[in-house]
Design a protein around this motif. Structure first.
Motif, PDB file in Angstrom:
ATOM      1  N   THR A  71       0.673  -1.330  -0.050  1.00 13.71           N
ATOM      2  CA  THR A  71      -0.104  -0.023  -0.192  1.00 13.71           C
ATOM      3  C   THR A  71       1.002   1.130   0.007  1.00 13.71           C
ATOM      4  O   THR A  71       0.437   2.233  -0.671  1.00 13.71           O
ATOM      5  CB  THR A  71      -1.023  -0.252   1.096  1.00 13.71           C
ATOM      6  OG1 THR A  71      -0.090  -0.320   2.439  1.00 13.71           O
ATOM      7  CG2 THR A  71      -2.027  -1.090   1.063  1.00 13.71           C
ATOM      8  N   THR A  72       1.935   1.247   0.752  1.00 14.87           N
ATOM      9  CA  THR A  72       2.455   2.484   0.879  1.00 14.87           C
ATOM     10  C   THR A  72       4.313   2.106   0.970  1.00 14.87           C
ATOM     11  O   THR A  72       4.441   0.847   1.061  1.00 14.87           O
ATOM     12  CB  THR A  72       2.348   3.136   2.431  1.00 14.87           C
ATOM     13  OG1 THR A  72       2.605   2.531   3.346  1.00 14.87           O
ATOM     14  CG2 THR A  72       0.802   3.561   2.347  1.00 14.87           C
ATOM     15  N   TYR A  73       4.963   3.304   1.035  1.00 12.98           N
ATOM     16  CA  TYR A  73       6.474   3.149   1.599  1.00 12.98           C
ATOM     17  C   TYR A  73       6.765   2.285   2.673  1.00 12.98           C
ATOM     18  O   TYR A  73       7.551   1.380   3.001  1.00 12.98           O
ATOM     19  CB  TYR A  73       7.079   4.412   1.183  1.00 12.98           C
ATOM     20  CG  TYR A  73       7.296   4.552  -0.286  1.00 12.98           C
ATOM     21  CD1 TYR A  73       7.790   4.070  -1.409  1.00 12.98           C
ATOM     22  CD2 TYR A  73       6.503   5.766  -0.482  1.00 12.98           C
ATOM     23  CE1 TYR A  73       7.933   4.517  -2.745  1.00 12.98           C
ATOM     24  CE2 TYR A  73       6.558   6.574  -1.974  1.00 12.98           C
ATOM     25  CZ  TYR A  73       7.200   5.619  -2.932  1.00 12.98           C
ATOM     26  OH  TYR A  73       7.112   6.182  -4.123  1.00 12.98           O
ATOM     27  N   ASP A  74       5.794   2.819   3.755  1.00 17.74           N
ATOM     28  CA  ASP A  74       6.009   2.180   5.065  1.00 17.74           C
ATOM     29  C   ASP A  74       5.684   0.765   5.080  1.00 17.74           C
ATOM     30  O   ASP A  74       6.397   0.209   5.694  1.00 17.74           O
ATOM     31  CB  ASP A  74       5.267   3.145   5.806  1.00 17.74           C
ATOM     32  CG  ASP A  74       5.881   4.577   6.172  1.00 17.74           C
ATOM     33  OD1 ASP A  74       6.980   4.928   6.072  1.00 17.74           O
ATOM     34  OD2 ASP A  74       4.935   5.468   6.944  1.00 17.74           O
ATOM     35  N   ASN A  96       4.055   1.486  -5.445  1.00 21.72           N
ATOM     36  CA  ASN A  96       2.946   1.495  -4.417  1.00 21.72           C
ATOM     37  C   ASN A  96       2.657   3.310  -4.440  1.00 21.72           C
ATOM     38  O   ASN A  96       3.431   3.998  -4.790  1.00 21.72           O
ATOM     39  CB  ASN A  96       3.497   1.122  -3.177  1.00 21.72           C
ATOM     40  CG  ASN A  96       4.763   1.599  -2.601  1.00 21.72           C
ATOM     41  OD1 ASN A  96       5.641   0.701  -2.467  1.00 21.72           O
ATOM     42  ND2 ASN A  96       5.035   3.022  -2.439  1.00 21.72           N
ATOM     43  N   SER A  97       1.731   3.673  -3.592  1.00 20.82           N
ATOM     44  CA  SER A  97       1.279   4.913  -3.266  1.00 20.82           C
ATOM     45  C   SER A  97       2.322   5.518  -2.366  1.00 20.82           C
ATOM     46  O   SER A  97       2.698   4.732  -1.535  1.00 20.82           O
ATOM     47  CB  SER A  97      -0.053   4.900  -2.843  1.00 20.82           C
ATOM     48  OG  SER A  97      -1.076   4.538  -3.940  1.00 20.82           O
ATOM     49  N   GLY A  98       2.348   7.046  -2.414  1.00 25.47           N
ATOM     50  CA  GLY A  98       3.056   7.493  -1.578  1.00 25.47           C
ATOM     51  C   GLY A  98       3.706   8.762  -2.010  1.00 25.47           C
ATOM     52  O   GLY A  98       3.198   9.302  -3.009  1.00 25.47           O
ATOM     53  N   GLY A 102       8.843  10.021   0.678  1.00 28.10           N
ATOM     54  CA  GLY A 102       8.755   8.537   0.906  1.00 28.10           C
ATOM     55  C   GLY A 102       9.485   7.676  -0.107  1.00 28.10           C
ATOM     56  O   GLY A 102      10.283   6.872   0.158  1.00 28.10           O
TER      57      GLY A 102
END
Length: 300
Positions: A71-74, A96-98, A102
């Motif tokens: 979903t995200t970089y995290d 991914n989104s971000g 990020g």
């Protein structure tokens, strides 16, 4: 990919998009390993020929190319952390989104662990993956893009490299993606309105598509005005849009919630108040990009 041998690919994250990416690689004949936090999501892909990695370390070491579609970089950092020591000498590509920051942090972490890194974005829905006109763009290590370009083209025929700055794909993702929700909300509002007459939303589709094509046709002119900072030869003025905002009252009277429009109407009010009623609607960009402290803002 050299000769007829297909690059082995690992896909991390098997949501709708990640599963579509893995299917595209499988269909193109790439040895494909998949991993997901919920292992049951791998079963349909295993049935199509994918190998299922039981651990993130096994996924990372399965081949030279790792495509992360979380979903995200995290989320990507969290998933990969236990296998950080296995990344050296491999290539990591994130889809991914971000945010741009990020992407920069992700790149620093990946290269700090010995991996080569490329960031990217899929600019379409999962159902469009692998189609000739599906757009994906990438930024970062040009050598990585050049080496894997043909493999990446399995995901979409309109595959582009934006530049060496690793955060460009995330920047474009935010900039281009900004049009999505307002456009969808406009369609949903219209669907709610015609439904009150008993008209199905499907009746609006061909007319909305034609309208979106018109919008696409005027973007080059607006972009040229913005780049030049000259809004004095308008096709459509700020004042015209502001006058149209009065129609919201009738929509509200028809029990259509138009509160989502208020920030846009406020932007129009402020532009008119600053004397830009006769300028091109593209002049709104000057209100959106706040001046640096101490800098004066001017309009042509």
């Amino acid at each position: 990919m050299t000769g007829g041998k297909r690059t082995a690919v690992t896909v991390l994250g098997l949501g709708n998009m990640g599963a579509a990416l893995a299917k595209a690689f499988l269909a193109a004949g790439h040895p494909t390993t998949v991993w997901n936090r919920s292992p049951e999501k791998a079963a349909p892909l295993v049935a199509e020929g994918a190998a299922h990695a039981g651990s993130i370390a096994d996924a990372v070491t399965a081949g030279p190319l790792i495509i992360a579609c979380l979903t995200t970089y995290d989320a990507t950092l969290e998933a990969l952390a236990p296998a950080a020591g296995e990344l050296a000498g491999r290539t990591l590509i994130t889809l991914n989104s971000g945010t741009p920051s990020g992407a920069r942090e992700m790149a620093e972490w990946a290269t700090g662990n010995g991996a080569r890194f490329l960031d990217g974005a899929v600019k379409n829905v999962p159902e469009a993956v692998a189609k000739p006109d599906t757009l994906l763009y990438y930024s970062g290590d040009k050598a990585v893009f050049d080496e894997y370009e043909q493999t990446l083209r399995e995901l979409g025929g309109d595959t582009r490299y934006l530049g060496d700055d690793v955060d460009l794909a995330a920047l474009y993702e935010m900039a281009v993606g900004a049009t999505l929700l307002p456009a969808l909300l406009g369609f949903f509002e219209g669907a709610a309105l015609v439904a009150k007459r008993g008209t199905p939303a499907s009746e609006l589709v061909p007319y909305t598509v034609k309208w979106l094509e018109m919008i696409g046709s005027v973007l080059p002119k607006f972009a040229a005005e913005i780049d030049a900072g000259d809004y004095s030869d308008p096709s459509s003025t700020v004042g015209l849009f502001y006058a149209g905002s009065a129609h919201d009252d009738e929509l509200a009277a028809a029990n259509i919630d138009v509160s989502w429009r208020e920030p846009m109407n406020d932007l129009l009010r402020r532009a008119v108040a600053e004397g830009h009623g006769e300028h091109s609607i593209s002049a709104l960009v000057e209100l959106l990009r706040k001046p640096e402290p101490g800098a004066a803002r001017s309009f042509n």
